[in-house]
Design an enzyme around this catalytic site. Structure first.
Site, mmCIF file in Angstrom:
data_model
loop_
_atom_site.group_PDB
_atom_site.id
_atom_site.type_symbol
_atom_site.label_atom_id
_atom_site.label_comp_id
_atom_site.label_asym_id
_atom_site.label_seq_id
_atom_site.Cartn_x
_atom_site.Cartn_y
_atom_site.Cartn_z
ATOM 1 N N ASN A 14 0.868 -1.181 0.000
ATOM 2 C CA ASN A 14 0.000 0.000 0.000
ATOM 3 C C ASN A 14 0.908 1.234 0.000
ATOM 4 O O ASN A 14 1.493 1.572 1.019
ATOM 5 C CB ASN A 14 -0.881 -0.048 1.259
ATOM 6 C CG ASN A 14 -1.712 1.212 1.438
ATOM 7 O OD1 ASN A 14 -1.775 2.068 0.546
ATOM 8 N ND2 ASN A 14 -2.342 1.332 2.596
ATOM 9 N N LYS A 16 0.154 4.254 -0.322
ATOM 10 C CA LYS A 16 -0.489 5.443 0.290
ATOM 11 C C LYS A 16 -0.275 6.682 -0.581
ATOM 12 O O LYS A 16 -0.190 6.573 -1.795
ATOM 13 C CB LYS A 16 0.006 5.632 1.728
ATOM 14 C CG LYS A 16 -0.173 4.358 2.555
ATOM 15 C CD LYS A 16 -0.060 4.557 4.038
ATOM 16 C CE LYS A 16 -0.240 3.221 4.750
ATOM 17 N NZ LYS A 16 -0.243 3.338 6.198
ATOM 18 N N HIS A 100 -9.613 1.073 4.638
ATOM 19 C CA HIS A 100 -8.369 1.241 5.408
ATOM 20 C C HIS A 100 -8.639 2.164 6.597
ATOM 21 O O HIS A 100 -9.439 3.097 6.496
ATOM 22 C CB HIS A 100 -7.280 1.826 4.503
ATOM 23 C CG HIS A 100 -5.927 1.806 5.136
ATOM 24 N ND1 HIS A 100 -5.531 2.755 6.064
ATOM 25 C CD2 HIS A 100 -4.903 0.941 5.011
ATOM 26 C CE1 HIS A 100 -4.308 2.458 6.455
ATOM 27 N NE2 HIS A 100 -3.898 1.377 5.850
ATOM 28 N N GLU A 102 -7.096 4.543 7.767
ATOM 29 C CA GLU A 102 -6.876 5.966 7.487
ATOM 30 C C GLU A 102 -8.089 6.576 6.801
ATOM 31 O O GLU A 102 -8.409 7.754 6.996
ATOM 32 C CB GLU A 102 -5.593 6.138 6.654
ATOM 33 C CG GLU A 102 -4.352 5.908 7.522
ATOM 34 C CD GLU A 102 -3.137 5.390 6.771
ATOM 35 O OE1 GLU A 102 -3.111 5.478 5.524
ATOM 36 O OE2 GLU A 102 -2.213 4.880 7.440
ATOM 37 N N GLU A 172 -5.575 -5.143 10.542
ATOM 38 C CA GLU A 172 -4.548 -4.136 10.815
ATOM 39 C C GLU A 172 -4.879 -3.397 12.113
ATOM 40 O O GLU A 172 -5.675 -2.455 12.103
ATOM 41 C CB GLU A 172 -4.495 -3.113 9.671
ATOM 42 C CG GLU A 172 -4.188 -3.703 8.317
ATOM 43 C CD GLU A 172 -3.610 -2.662 7.372
ATOM 44 O OE1 GLU A 172 -2.494 -2.879 6.886
ATOM 45 O OE2 GLU A 172 -4.252 -1.625 7.147
ATOM 46 N N GLY A 178 2.155 2.167 10.864
ATOM 47 C CA GLY A 178 3.084 3.281 10.734
ATOM 48 C C GLY A 178 3.775 3.676 12.036
ATOM 49 O O GLY A 178 4.375 4.734 12.135
ATOM 50 N N SER A 217 3.162 -2.131 10.459
ATOM 51 C CA SER A 217 4.602 -2.146 10.715
ATOM 52 C C SER A 217 5.280 -3.461 10.323
ATOM 53 O O SER A 217 6.173 -3.946 11.034
ATOM 54 C CB SER A 217 4.892 -1.801 12.183
ATOM 55 O OG SER A 217 4.455 -0.482 12.471
HETATM 56 P P1 PGA Z 1 2.645 0.253 7.743
HETATM 57 O O1 PGA Z 1 1.177 0.440 7.076
HETATM 58 O O2 PGA Z 1 3.190 -1.020 7.170
HETATM 59 O O3 PGA Z 1 3.408 1.468 7.317
HETATM 60 O O4 PGA Z 1 2.423 0.170 9.207
HETATM 61 C C1 PGA Z 1 0.325 -0.641 6.875
HETATM 62 C C2 PGA Z 1 -0.957 -0.175 6.257
HETATM 63 O O5 PGA Z 1 -1.399 0.930 6.593
HETATM 64 O O6 PGA Z 1 -1.562 -0.890 5.432
#
Ligand code: PGA
Length: 259
Positions: A14, A16, A100, A102, A172, A178, A217
């Site tokens: 992803n 982003k 997601h 976010e 997740e 993140g 992460s």
């Molecule tokens: P990250 O993000 O690996 O940077 O923690 C995962 C995601 O948001 O799908």
């Protein structure tokens, strides 16, 4: 709950809100060179909308699948700024990330909106990677299973059996995204087993075929902890998917655990 069905693992990147078209092409080209077709592990990349068409052309015919990071629930119309499933299919997408955290957090996406997007994706032959996960305060209050089960129930509520069979769910935990603070493999495996249990109620014949990924992460160092767990069918990778060497190392680890 373990199952005898062999599920093909999926590692999805992803990206982003990162990469210009040029940067996206550079990354996609490096990944294309590093990923070979595999029965055990499928690899998908989800660049930003602006780069989808070019990256789609760059990876066509390769082992890399293309995915988008979101989709709107209508096919066309007066919806300024939105991207329809038809447009995603047009540029070569096979997958689309839906719900997601976010998007749930910054753009107010509810369980109902997420479910609608999942249904629309299937209606256009896109495979949704539907995201679920709990906040830290929910985890601390012992509410992880309740929250995740509510999210999953909404996603599968109106799906048909043949859609459920193709569904990808990404667990997740929001506190792990993140932050550099990944969940523990055993914990994630337990929650993911619970997710499969939620699907099992209404879809006893399909639950064992749903692919359920871990995300949050994931790095080349942490992936082994997850890929060795029986319920975890791969990973949704954010930060580490922007570095081709790290992403390829994650793919290799997942393949190793399936060998
Ligand atoms: P990250 O993000 O690996 O940077 O923690 C995962 C995601 O948001 O799908």
């Amino acid at each position: 709950m373990t199952s005898e069905v062999t599920r093909r693992s999926l590692v999805a990147g992803n990206w982003k809100m990162h990469t210009t078209i040029g940067e996206a092409l550079e990354l996609a080209t490096a990944l294309r060179q590093g990923v070979s077709p595999s029965e055990q592990v499928e690899v998908a990349i989800c660049p930003p909308f602006t780069a989808l068409a070019d990256v789609g052309r760059a990876v066509r015919g390769s082992a890399l699948q293309l995915g988008a990071q979101d989709v709107f629930w209508e096919t066309e119309g007066a919806f300024t700024g939105e991207i329809s499933p038809r447009m995603l299919v047009d540029v070569g997408c096979r997958y689309v990330i839906v719900g997601h955290s976010e998007r749930r957090r910054h753009f107010g996406e509810t369980d109902e909106i997420v479910a609608r997007k999942v249904r629309t994706a299937f209606a256009h032959q896109l495979i949704p990677i539907a995201c679920v996960g709990e906040h830290l305060h929910e985890r601390d209050a012992g509410e992880t299973d309740r929250v995740v089960s509510r999210q999953v129930s909404a996603i599968i509520a109106e799906l048909r059996a043949e859609e459920v069979r193709q569904l990808v769910i990404a667990y997740e935990p929001i506190w792990a995204i993140g932050t550099g603070r990944a969940a523990r493999g055993e914990d994630a495996n337990r929650v993911i087993g619970g997710i499969r249990g939620v699907v099992l109620g209404p879809f006893p014949a399909e639950a064992s075929q749903v692919r359920i990924l871990y995300g949050g992460s994931v790095t080349p160092q942490s992936i082994g902890e997850f890929s060795q767990q029986p319920e975890i069918d791969g990973a949704l990778v954010g930060g580490a998917s922007l570095d081709h060497a790290k992403f390829l190392a994650i793919v290799r680890e997942v393949a190793k655990s399936r060998a």
